[in-house]
Design a protein around this motif. Structure first.
Motif, PDB file in Angstrom:
ATOM      1  N   PHE A  91       0.830  -1.193   0.000  1.00 53.52           N
ATOM      2  CA  PHE A  91       0.000   0.000   0.000  1.00 53.52           C
ATOM      3  C   PHE A  91       0.865   1.244   0.000  1.00 53.52           C
ATOM      4  N   GLY A 106      -3.855   4.350  -0.927  1.00 53.52           N
ATOM      5  CA  GLY A 106      -4.314   3.809  -2.189  1.00 53.52           C
ATOM      6  C   GLY A 106      -4.947   2.447  -1.995  1.00 53.52           C
ATOM      7  N   GLN A 107      -5.376   1.845  -3.093  1.00 52.87           N
ATOM      8  CA  GLN A 107      -6.058   0.556  -3.012  1.00 52.87           C
ATOM      9  C   GLN A 107      -5.093  -0.621  -2.975  1.00 52.87           C
ATOM     10  N   ARG A 110      -1.435  -5.998  -5.135  1.00 50.54           N
ATOM     11  CA  ARG A 110      -1.285  -7.350  -4.585  1.00 50.54           C
ATOM     12  C   ARG A 110      -0.302  -8.123  -5.426  1.00 50.54           C
TER      13      ARG A 110
ATOM     14  N   TYR B  36      -9.290   2.539  10.523  1.00 53.48           N
ATOM     15  CA  TYR B  36      -9.476   2.354   9.085  1.00 53.48           C
ATOM     16  C   TYR B  36     -10.302   1.088   8.857  1.00 53.48           C
ATOM     17  N   GLN B  38     -11.136  -1.885   5.849  1.00 54.87           N
ATOM     18  CA  GLN B  38     -10.670  -2.470   4.593  1.00 54.87           C
ATOM     19  C   GLN B  38     -11.650  -3.538   4.150  1.00 54.87           C
ATOM     20  N   GLY B  41     -10.174  -7.092  -0.793  1.00 49.36           N
ATOM     21  CA  GLY B  41      -9.534  -6.686  -2.031  1.00 49.36           C
ATOM     22  C   GLY B  41      -9.444  -5.187  -2.233  1.00 49.36           C
ATOM     23  N   GLN B  42      -9.794  -4.446  -1.223  1.00 47.13           N
ATOM     24  CA  GLN B  42      -9.801  -2.985  -1.350  1.00 47.13           C
ATOM     25  C   GLN B  42      -8.711  -2.340  -0.503  1.00 47.13           C
ATOM     26  N   GLY B  43      -8.598  -1.032  -0.649  1.00 47.42           N
ATOM     27  CA  GLY B  43      -7.650  -0.286   0.161  1.00 47.42           C
ATOM     28  C   GLY B  43      -8.237   0.085   1.503  1.00 47.42           C
ATOM     29  N   LEU B  44      -7.579   0.977   2.158  1.00 46.99           N
ATOM     30  CA  LEU B  44      -7.990   1.420   3.494  1.00 46.99           C
ATOM     31  C   LEU B  44      -8.778   2.713   3.400  1.00 46.99           C
ATOM     32  N   PHE B  90      -8.936  -1.799  11.125  1.00 44.76           N
ATOM     33  CA  PHE B  90      -7.586  -1.609  11.653  1.00 44.76           C
ATOM     34  C   PHE B  90      -7.524  -0.350  12.494  1.00 44.76           C
ATOM     35  N   PHE B 103       0.218  -0.088  12.996  1.00 42.68           N
ATOM     36  CA  PHE B 103      -1.094  -0.690  12.841  1.00 42.68           C
ATOM     37  C   PHE B 103      -1.265  -1.874  13.772  1.00 42.68           C
ATOM     38  N   GLY B 104      -2.494  -2.068  14.214  1.00 42.02           N
ATOM     39  CA  GLY B 104      -2.850  -3.323  14.846  1.00 42.02           C
ATOM     40  C   GLY B 104      -3.023  -4.403  13.793  1.00 42.02           C
ATOM     41  N   THR B 105      -3.214  -5.615  14.232  1.00 42.41           N
ATOM     42  CA  THR B 105      -3.311  -6.740  13.296  1.00 42.41           C
ATOM     43  C   THR B 105      -4.695  -6.885  12.701  1.00 42.41           C
ATOM     44  N   ARG B 108     -11.543  -8.811  12.063  1.00 43.01           N
ATOM     45  CA  ARG B 108     -12.425  -9.135  10.941  1.00 43.01           C
ATOM     46  C   ARG B 108     -13.854  -9.250  11.464  1.00 43.01           C
TER      47      ARG B 108
END
Lengths: 114, 113
Positions: A91, A106-107, A110, B36, B38, B41-44, B90, B103-105, B108
């Motif tokens: 990222f 950003g996204q 991967r 944050y 997530q 498959g996406q960003g934050l 997160f 960051f924390g882990t 979910r």
């Protein structure tokens, strides 16, 4: 105002190849950061760059990894001779010069090493 | 050493139920704190942030978080969860004027219909 743009979104490389990940920060942002997210883990700081300068690379692996943020163009994270353990989401984030503001992410790219 | 701990790896709640995600930090000074989200498959996406001032912070999507200095915590809450809230959350910390987020882990969240 477009967000932080990363490309490619997905990258597959064979072991031993090079991976180049690109990041275009938000307009007006001069600070760029790279983070790595390994599977089932949180994000880990890798490197902080300003235009043409590496400010802090304390999170970068000592070998094979390098980053740049040239005067013109996107920031590049380069991984040489990739290994399976490099498979992760990478990222990029950016922020303006102001001290008291959050970074915008950003996204991600991967990377899969096969 | 500076650290951010999210004790719950997975949380499952029913749609409409309340939610609290825990975050504890260990930092030399009062850090800046962030939550944050997530999606797969996406960003934050930033939900909310605490820099100073009012310890109850309102964020987007109906989320809020409360900074408790005495407990070194910054828990995220939502009174009524929606199915679209299913994602990974997160917590992160940074020092004033610093750029290095810790960051924390992650937690979910699964939402049952």
């Amino acid at each position: 105002n477009a967000g932080v743009m990363q490309n490619p979104r997905h990258l597959v490389r064979r072991r031993g190849q090079e991976a180049r990940l690109r990041c275009s920060p938000m307009k007006g942002h001069s600070h760029v950061y790279w983070y790595r997210q390994l599977p089932e883990e949180g994000l880990k700081f890798m490197v902080y760059l300003q235009k043409e300068n590496i400010i802090d690379e304390s999170g970068m692996p000592k070998e094979r990894f390098s980053a740049e943020f040239p005067k013109e163009g996107p920031s590049i994270l380069r991984i040489q001779q990739v290994v399976r353990g490099d498979s992760a989401a990478y990222f990029c984030a950016s922020s303006p010069p102001s001290r008291n503001t959050e970074a915008f992410f950003g996204q991600g790219t991967r990377l899969t090493v096969v | 050493a500076q650290s951010v701990t999210q004790p719950d790896i997975h949380i499952t709640v029913s749609e409409g139920a309340s939610l609290e995600l825990r975050c504890n930090y260990s930092y030399g000074a009062t850090p800046y704190l962030f939550w944050y989200v997530q999606s797969p498959g996406q960003g934050l996406q930033l939900l909310l942030k605490y820099f100073s001032g009012d310890t109850l912070v309102q964020g987007i999507k109906g989320f809020e978080a409360e900074f408790k200095r005495s407990q070194s915590s910054f828990n995220l809450r939502k009174p009524s969860v929606h199915w679209s809230d299913a994602a990974e959350y997160f917590c992160a910390a940074s020092g004033e004027g610093t750029y290095k987020y810790i960051f924390g882990t992650g937690t979910r969240l699964k939402v049952l219909a």
